[in-house]
Design a protein around this motif. Structure first.
Motif, PDB file in Angstrom:
ATOM      1  N   ALA A 114      71.422  28.946  47.442  1.00 60.87           N
ATOM      2  CA  ALA A 114      70.035  29.151  47.869  1.00 60.87           C
ATOM      3  C   ALA A 114      69.954  29.199  49.391  1.00 60.87           C
ATOM      4  N   GLY A 115      70.765  28.392  50.064  1.00 62.45           N
ATOM      5  CA  GLY A 115      70.814  28.409  51.522  1.00 62.45           C
ATOM      6  C   GLY A 115      71.344  29.737  52.045  1.00 62.45           C
ATOM      7  N   ILE A 116      72.402  30.242  51.402  1.00 63.06           N
ATOM      8  CA  ILE A 116      72.940  31.551  51.788  1.00 63.06           C
ATOM      9  C   ILE A 116      71.878  32.626  51.565  1.00 63.06           C
ATOM     10  N   PHE A 117      71.131  32.518  50.479  1.00 60.56           N
ATOM     11  CA  PHE A 117      70.062  33.472  50.200  1.00 60.56           C
ATOM     12  C   PHE A 117      69.027  33.451  51.326  1.00 60.56           C
ATOM     13  N   ILE A 118      68.581  32.264  51.709  1.00 61.11           N
ATOM     14  CA  ILE A 118      67.549  32.132  52.744  1.00 61.11           C
ATOM     15  C   ILE A 118      68.028  32.708  54.075  1.00 61.11           C
ATOM     16  N   ILE A 119      69.249  32.348  54.482  1.00 54.18           N
ATOM     17  CA  ILE A 119      69.797  32.843  55.750  1.00 54.18           C
ATOM     18  C   ILE A 119      69.919  34.368  55.709  1.00 54.18           C
ATOM     19  N   SER A 120      70.462  34.908  54.619  1.00 57.78           N
ATOM     20  CA  SER A 120      70.682  36.353  54.503  1.00 57.78           C
ATOM     21  C   SER A 120      69.362  37.118  54.458  1.00 57.78           C
ATOM     22  N   PHE A 121      68.399  36.581  53.734  1.00 57.22           N
ATOM     23  CA  PHE A 121      67.093  37.235  53.612  1.00 57.22           C
ATOM     24  C   PHE A 121      66.385  37.290  54.963  1.00 57.22           C
ATOM     25  N   THR A 122      66.294  36.151  55.631  1.00 49.45           N
ATOM     26  CA  THR A 122      65.541  36.099  56.891  1.00 49.45           C
ATOM     27  C   THR A 122      66.251  36.838  58.025  1.00 49.45           C
ATOM     28  N   GLU A 123      67.589  36.855  58.000  1.00 45.14           N
ATOM     29  CA  GLU A 123      68.331  37.567  59.048  1.00 45.14           C
ATOM     30  C   GLU A 123      68.039  39.063  58.995  1.00 45.14           C
ATOM     31  N   SER A 124      67.786  39.596  57.821  1.00 44.98           N
ATOM     32  CA  SER A 124      67.514  41.028  57.687  1.00 44.98           C
ATOM     33  C   SER A 124      66.103  41.409  58.114  1.00 44.98           C
ATOM     34  N   ILE A 125      65.289  40.417  58.400  1.00 44.33           N
ATOM     35  CA  ILE A 125      63.912  40.700  58.819  1.00 44.33           C
ATOM     36  C   ILE A 125      63.742  40.455  60.315  1.00 44.33           C
ATOM     37  N   ILE A 126      64.079  39.225  60.773  1.00 44.96           N
ATOM     38  CA  ILE A 126      63.768  38.912  62.172  1.00 44.96           C
ATOM     39  C   ILE A 126      64.692  37.869  62.812  1.00 44.96           C
ATOM     40  N   GLN A 127      65.157  36.867  62.065  1.00 45.05           N
ATOM     41  CA  GLN A 127      65.891  35.779  62.736  1.00 45.05           C
ATOM     42  C   GLN A 127      67.292  36.234  63.159  1.00 45.05           C
ATOM     43  N   PRO A 128      67.830  35.679  64.259  1.00 49.10           N
ATOM     44  CA  PRO A 128      69.060  36.201  64.853  1.00 49.10           C
ATOM     45  C   PRO A 128      70.377  35.655  64.307  1.00 49.10           C
ATOM     46  N   VAL A 129      70.373  34.658  63.451  1.00 43.88           N
ATOM     47  CA  VAL A 129      71.615  34.040  62.998  1.00 43.88           C
ATOM     48  C   VAL A 129      72.192  34.849  61.831  1.00 43.88           C
ATOM     49  N   PRO A 130      73.390  35.449  61.995  1.00 46.79           N
ATOM     50  CA  PRO A 130      73.973  36.229  60.903  1.00 46.79           C
ATOM     51  C   PRO A 130      74.474  35.326  59.773  1.00 46.79           C
ATOM     52  N   PRO A 131      74.472  35.821  58.540  1.00 47.87           N
ATOM     53  CA  PRO A 131      74.890  34.996  57.410  1.00 47.87           C
ATOM     54  C   PRO A 131      76.404  34.839  57.279  1.00 47.87           C
ATOM     55  N   ASP A 132      77.169  35.658  57.940  1.00 51.18           N
ATOM     56  CA  ASP A 132      78.620  35.689  57.758  1.00 51.18           C
ATOM     57  C   ASP A 132      79.305  34.323  57.864  1.00 51.18           C
ATOM     58  N   PRO A 133      79.063  33.545  58.936  1.00 49.28           N
ATOM     59  CA  PRO A 133      79.762  32.257  59.018  1.00 49.28           C
ATOM     60  C   PRO A 133      79.361  31.281  57.918  1.00 49.28           C
ATOM     61  N   PHE A 134      78.184  31.439  57.376  1.00 50.36           N
ATOM     62  CA  PHE A 134      77.719  30.527  56.324  1.00 50.36           C
ATOM     63  C   PHE A 134      78.287  30.925  54.967  1.00 50.36           C
ATOM     64  N   ILE A 135      78.484  32.220  54.773  1.00 53.59           N
ATOM     65  CA  ILE A 135      79.162  32.689  53.563  1.00 53.59           C
ATOM     66  C   ILE A 135      80.607  32.187  53.600  1.00 53.59           C
ATOM     67  N   THR A 136      81.263  32.388  54.739  1.00 55.86           N
ATOM     68  CA  THR A 136      82.644  31.940  54.899  1.00 55.86           C
ATOM     69  C   THR A 136      82.737  30.425  54.747  1.00 55.86           C
ATOM     70  N   GLY A 137      81.859  29.694  55.427  1.00 49.97           N
ATOM     71  CA  GLY A 137      81.865  28.229  55.329  1.00 49.97           C
ATOM     72  C   GLY A 137      81.595  27.746  53.922  1.00 49.97           C
ATOM     73  N   GLY A 138      80.676  28.397  53.232  1.00 49.30           N
ATOM     74  CA  GLY A 138      80.379  28.002  51.856  1.00 49.30           C
ATOM     75  C   GLY A 138      81.580  28.164  50.940  1.00 49.30           C
ATOM     76  N   THR A 139      82.328  29.256  51.106  1.00 45.38           N
ATOM     77  CA  THR A 139      83.492  29.464  50.237  1.00 45.38           C
ATOM     78  C   THR A 139      84.677  28.601  50.657  1.00 45.38           C
ATOM     79  N   VAL A 140      84.749  28.238  51.940  1.00 44.39           N
ATOM     80  CA  VAL A 140      85.783  27.282  52.368  1.00 44.39           C
ATOM     81  C   VAL A 140      85.622  25.983  51.569  1.00 44.39           C
ATOM     82  N   PHE A 141      84.366  25.588  51.351  1.00 50.43           N
ATOM     83  CA  PHE A 141      84.098  24.316  50.681  1.00 50.43           C
ATOM     84  C   PHE A 141      83.814  24.451  49.192  1.00 50.43           C
ATOM     85  N   GLY A 142      84.238  25.572  48.596  1.00 49.27           N
ATOM     86  CA  GLY A 142      84.250  25.644  47.151  1.00 49.27           C
ATOM     87  C   GLY A 142      83.255  26.561  46.464  1.00 49.27           C
TER      88      GLY A 142
END
Length: 156
Positions: free
Chosen positions: A19-47
Motif C-alpha cells: 500500500a505504501g508503494i502504491f501511495i508513493i507511485s500514485f502521487t509521484e505520477s501527479i506532483i510529488q518529487p520522490v520517485p518510487p524506485d528506491p522504495f520498490i527496491t527497498g521493499g523487495t530487499v526486505f521480502g
C-alpha cells in the motif's frame, strides 16, 4: 524539504508495504518529487514479492498518470508552467513533437520526470488509451528491474 518527503516515503513503505508503494507511485505520477524506485527496491530487499511490488507500482503510477493527464487536459498550459515549470513544458513539447507516443514510453522508463509527461499528454491531447498503454508498457519493465534488483541485493 526533499529530505522530509524522502523520510515520509520510507516510513510509508516500511509501515504499509504494498500500500505504501502504491501511495508513493500514485502521487509521484501527479506532483510529488520522490520517485518510487528506491522504495520498490527497498521493499523487495526486505521480502516483498518483486512481481507484486512492480505490478502495484506500475498500476499506481499509471493511475496517477491518468490523473496528471486529466489535470493537463483541463487545467492546461498556465497551471502546468506554474506548478512544474516552463523549462519542462518547453522540453516536453519538443519531446512530444519529435516522438509522439514514444515520449511517454521514454519518460516512463528513464529519469525524465514522468509527471510532467503525463500532464503534457493531456495538454497536447494525446489519445487517452494510447497514453495509458504507453505508460504501462514503460513503467512495468522499469519497476520489474528495480524490484528484482532489490531481491538480488536482499539475497546477498
Amino acid at each position: 524539504m526533499f529530505e522530509g518527503l524522502k523520510q515520509w516515503a520510507e516510513e510509508v513503505v516500511a509501515e504499509y508495504g504494498y500500500a505504501g508503494i502504491f501511495i508513493i507511485s500514485f502521487t509521484e505520477s501527479i506532483i510529488q518529487p520522490v520517485p518510487p524506485d528506491p522504495f520498490i527496491t527497498g521493499g523487495t530487499v526486505f521480502g516483498l514479492s518483486p512481481v507484486k511490488a512492480a505490478l502495484v507500482a506500475a498500476i499506481a503510477s499509471v493511475l496517477g498518470g491518468i490523473v496528471g493527464y486529466f489535470l493537463g487536459k483541463f487545467l492546461g498550459e498556465p497551471v502546468f508552467k506554474k506548478f512544474i515549470g516552463e523549462k519542462y513544458y518547453d522540453r516536453g513539447e519538443i519531446l512530444f513533437r519529435k516522438y509522439g507516443i514514444w515520449a511517454v514510453i521514454i519518460a516512463a522508463i528513464t529519469p525524465i520526470p514522468f509527471k510532467a509527461i503525463c500532464w503534457l499528454a493531456g495538454i497536447f491531447e494525446m489519445p487517452f488509451w494510447g497514453f495509458v498503454l504507453a505508460a504501462f508498457v514503460g513503467r512495468l519493465p522499469r519497476f520489474l528491474f528495480m524490484a528484482f534488483f532489490g531481491q538480488w541485493i536482499g539475497n546477498l
